[in-house]
Motif scaffolding. Structure first.
Motif, PDB file in Angstrom:
ATOM      1  N   LYS A  22     -23.300  67.733 -14.026  1.00 21.96           N
ATOM      2  CA  LYS A  22     -23.569  66.310 -13.824  1.00 21.96           C
ATOM      3  C   LYS A  22     -23.642  65.568 -15.150  1.00 21.96           C
ATOM      4  CE  LYS A  22     -26.109  66.864  -9.466  1.00 21.96           C
ATOM      5  NZ  LYS A  22     -27.433  66.760  -8.816  1.00 21.96           N
ATOM      6  N   SER A  80     -29.918  75.136 -15.186  1.00 23.31           N
ATOM      7  CA  SER A  80     -29.185  74.692 -13.991  1.00 23.31           C
ATOM      8  C   SER A  80     -27.753  74.335 -14.364  1.00 23.31           C
ATOM      9  CB  SER A  80     -29.883  73.479 -13.356  1.00 23.31           C
ATOM     10  OG  SER A  80     -29.092  72.937 -12.335  1.00 23.31           O
ATOM     11  N   ASP A 115     -29.201  70.811 -21.428  1.00 23.54           N
ATOM     12  CA  ASP A 115     -29.223  70.960 -19.976  1.00 23.54           C
ATOM     13  C   ASP A 115     -30.651  71.149 -19.472  1.00 23.54           C
ATOM     14  OD1 ASP A 115     -29.516  73.550 -20.955  1.00 23.54           O
ATOM     15  OD2 ASP A 115     -28.670  74.432 -19.163  1.00 23.54           O
ATOM     16  N   VAL A 116     -30.821  70.902 -18.199  1.00 27.62           N
ATOM     17  CA  VAL A 116     -32.154  70.892 -17.583  1.00 27.62           C
ATOM     18  C   VAL A 116     -32.553  72.309 -17.176  1.00 27.62           C
ATOM     19  CG1 VAL A 116     -33.532  69.972 -15.687  1.00 27.62           C
ATOM     20  CG2 VAL A 116     -31.767  68.551 -16.750  1.00 27.62           C
ATOM     21  N   ASP A 157     -25.530  73.217 -12.284  1.00 28.49           N
ATOM     22  CA  ASP A 157     -25.191  71.975 -11.593  1.00 28.49           C
ATOM     23  C   ASP A 157     -25.580  70.764 -12.441  1.00 28.49           C
ATOM     24  OD1 ASP A 157     -24.443  70.475  -9.087  1.00 28.49           O
ATOM     25  OD2 ASP A 157     -26.534  69.861  -9.261  1.00 28.49           O
ATOM     26  N   GLU A 158     -26.772  70.821 -13.067  1.00 24.68           N
ATOM     27  CA  GLU A 158     -27.198  69.712 -13.912  1.00 24.68           C
ATOM     28  C   GLU A 158     -26.323  69.595 -15.147  1.00 24.68           C
ATOM     29  OE1 GLU A 158     -29.324  67.363 -13.372  1.00 24.68           O
ATOM     30  OE2 GLU A 158     -29.811  68.152 -11.393  1.00 24.68           O
ATOM     31  N   GLY A 187     -20.889  69.687 -10.005  1.00 17.77           N
ATOM     32  CA  GLY A 187     -21.738  68.765 -10.758  1.00 17.77           C
ATOM     33  C   GLY A 187     -20.930  67.724 -11.515  1.00 17.77           C
TER      34      GLY A 187
END
Length: 691
Positions: free
Chosen positions: A309, A303, A332-333, A305-306, A80
């Protein structure tokens, strides 16, 4: 850029000249000369590549991880981060390090690891440091001022700073955890309303304990409603045995188990989570998406990965010049995500999931799994039935087919001729109305050609093309592609005709479609388009057109002259490449919203001119509505209003306060925004070109 000069080896030109005449006499000496030349060319190309690679400025980023790459979450976050950095306008040097606090939890070991890292980067300081996990964040907070002074820190997966911990200074920005155990438990209670007991699972590693502490804090709202227990200090075998004997009406909330009470280390996502899911006699809910797919039901999942990112994006913003203290910390999401297999295992009703939930690993239905086999089987049965029916129908319809065909031809609104061999069997009234010829005028094909095409050269061309297409159609047993030609009528007029051919056994049907009016309309349309382009290219303003899909389809010569680019570069989405980055988002939003509402719009933005100077332009667009009410795109024009902006800026600079300037109404000079009103470039007034 490196430049490399070289000379041919002395005498090589002469030797090569001698050998070109007689190639069979190439010697080893000549081959050596060729190898030398090839080597020099290769060195030259390498120098060019190296010079090109140095055109981007170098930026260094240190990524400091809590654990090693054997932990799936670290790899996901790293991926990410790299995704968030993809658009960097720099040559990035990424350095990845690991504290390995799970494998080396001893304070002395950690001291040696941290000391090594400080020494390693003492003379190669990064431009930004990204920490992944609470351990690296704590480490950076302790040594930042002494070991990495002035270097911005971006953190992610921090758990939360415990009470009493030193506050982070202004050089820290990052992504805070957004774990939602309360929301996950609420979803679990919706699926299993009779729940009485909640078991929270965790390990003894520092990260595990911090996770459990966060969960304990956020589940306080349920302490008076449910029996909540925490199984965090067990050896793995004992824990699994307890999970096999949990009471009825229980749900399990899994946090992380990186180490058990016996000191055995695990990877939470790929080792401890599957063991727990296999042993538990109650449904397991979790907090991270990486813990799904082992038998866990799901929950409101964070997540990784989010998180990565977001951290990568923050680091890139800092590299571009933003200060860490000006970047708000992000959360975070999370998303409600559930495993279909686990839902079925525990008999949960999918309709009771929170709205917007994502269901993964859904097993296909019999139709979804075998739809092609079913479709093909049914199609074969239907096809077989159709073939049988067709045979029966052919026997009963054969006797009346000729009469039916004759009636169809005679009643057709299209001119048609039925031929057998070279003889015309039937010509309908529409044919006679269109061309003036009767069956007496053209009893056969040979009489048709000289009447319809009096010019011998044109007749030979059309006849050859027609016979070629008919022969091909008969070989393939299908109709010909429509063919167009100009036909001379009996009264001498010329009609544009589209021919169609179909074979029916020993007979053929030729259809004649009059497209004269369509040809005239197309000619008028082309002439109109050419006139429009001539007017547009002659106009002293920037003119553009876009289709219903918002893609630019045309810009006039003044636009190309202004930008210094080609039409291929400007059409499609290319026109937006010249908009100043600070204006691009607003301009595209205005443009897109106008298309959505199909309303006229006016917007100002800075557009890069051919000399790389950004000029303020006033862009006005209006929708194109066809006579039938359909929408076919937009047309617009733009003029250069840089001079007005500069005068307004000077006026604002003379105001006492910024607020006075902000409240002052903008006074557009007469003619601004209207095509054809310009001032000389040296007056810096509004102009259509700015050149």
């Amino acid at each position: 850029m490196y430049r490399c000069k070289f000379r041919w080896p002395l005498g090589l030109g002469t030797r090569m000249k001698d050998r070109i005449v007689r190639p069979t006499q190439v010697s080893s000496e000549a081959l050596a000369d060729l190898r030398l030349v090839s080597l020099l060319l290769g060195i030259f190309l390498l120098l060019q590549i190296a010079a090109t690679a140095q055109t981007k400025p170098i930026r260094r980023i240190l990524i400091l991880n809590e654990a090693g790459i054997s932990h799936p979450g670290i790899n996901i976050i790293d991926k990410g981060i790299r995704t968030g950095l993809q658009s960097a306008p720099y040559h990035l040097e990424l350095y990845t390090e690991y504290l390995d606090t799970i494998l080396f939890p001893d304070a002395a070991d950690q001291q040696r690891i941290r000391g090594f890292l400080i020494g390693k980067y003492k003379n190669r300081q990064p431009d930004v440091i990204i920490t992944v996990g609470p351990g690296p964040l704590k480490f950076m907070n302790q040594v930042h001022q002494t070991a990495f002074p002035g270097i911005p820190i971006v953190f992610c997966l921090p758990n939360e700073v415990s009470p009493g911990s030193p506050a982070l200074d202004s050089y820290f920005a990052g992504v805070e955890n957004n774990m939602k155990p309360a929301e996950t438990l609420k979803a679990a209670l919706g699926l299993q309303p009779d729940t009485r007991h909640v078991v929270v699972l965790g390990g003894t590693a520092d990260f595990d304990q911090q996770q459990v502490a966060l969960v304990r804090e956020r589940l306080k709202v349920y302490e008076n409603q449910l029996d909540i227990s925490y199984l965090t200090n067990f050896a793995m075998p004992d824990l699994l045995e307890r999970l096999r004997r949990l009471p009825a009406h229980t749900v399990i909330l899994y946090t992380a188990i990186g180490k058990d009470a016996a000191g055995t280390k695990f990877i939470s996502g790929s080792e401890s989570a599957p063991m727990v899911a296999a042993a538990a006699n109650a449904p397991i809910f979790t907090l991270y998406d990486i813990y799904l797919n082992h038998g866990e039901v799901g929950g409101d999942l964070s997540s990784l990965d989010e998180q990565g990112k977001l951290a990568g994006t923050m680091a890139l913003r800092i590299l571009k010049g933003e200060r860490p203290q000006d970047i708000a910390r992000a959360r975070d999401v999370t998303a409600y995500m559930f495993d279909w297999r686990a839902l079925k295992r525990w008999g949960f009703n999918e309709k009771k999931l929170p709205q917007g939930s994502i269901v993964v690993n859904r097993q296909p239905t019999v139709w979804a799994a075998y739809k092609w086999y079913i479709t093909i089987g049914v199609s074969l049965i239907v096809l077989q039935a159709l073939l049988i029916g067709k045979l029966v129908w052919q026997r009963t319809a054969l006797k009346r087919s000729e009469q039916y065909t004759r009636e169809v031809v005679l009643r057709s609104p299209i001119a048609k001729v039925v031929t057998r061999g070279d003889r015309n069997d039937l010509i309908n009234d529409k044919f006679t109305d269109l061309f003036g010829y009767t069956i007496d005028d053209v009893p056969g094909v040979e009489q048709w050609w000289p009447l319809a095409y009096p010019d011998e050269q044109y007749r030979r061309e059309i006849k050859a093309e027609w016979e070629s297409r008919v022969e091909k159609a008969l070989e393939l047993h299908k109709s010909i592609e429509p063919m167009e030609a100009k036909v001379c009528c009996k009264n001498g007029t010329i009609r544009h005709i589209e021919f169609h051919f179909a074979s029916l056994g020993d007979a053929s049907i030729v259809s004649f479609v009059d497209i004269t009016e369509r040809q005239l309309a197309q000619t008028r349309l082309r002439e109109g388009e050419e006139r429009f382009r001539h007017v547009a290219n002659s106009a002293p303003v920037l003119i553009w057109m876009a289709g219903p899909d918002q893609l630019c389809t045309y810009v006039n010569q003044q636009w190309l002259k202004f930008t210094g680019r080609t039409e291929e570069e400007e059409t499609g989405n290319g026109w937006a490449d010249g908009i100043h980055t600070d204006d691009l988002e607003k301009a595209l939003a205005t443009y897109t919203e106008a298309f959505r509402q199909r309303q006229p719009f006016t917007m100002e933005y800075r557009l890069r001119r051919y000399d790389d100077e950004y000029r303020w332009v006033l862009d006005t667009g209006a929708p194109i509505i066809n006579p039938d009410g359909s929408f076919s795109g937009y047309i617009g024009s733009a003029i250069d209003v840089t001079g007005e902006h500069r005068r307004e800026t000077d006026r604002c600079a003379g105001s006492r306060t910024y607020s006075n300037c902000a409240r002052a109404p903008r006074r557009r000079q007469p003619g601004v925004g209207l095509p054809g009103n310009f001032t000389r470039p040296d007056e810096e007034g509004p102009t259509s070109l700015g050149v």
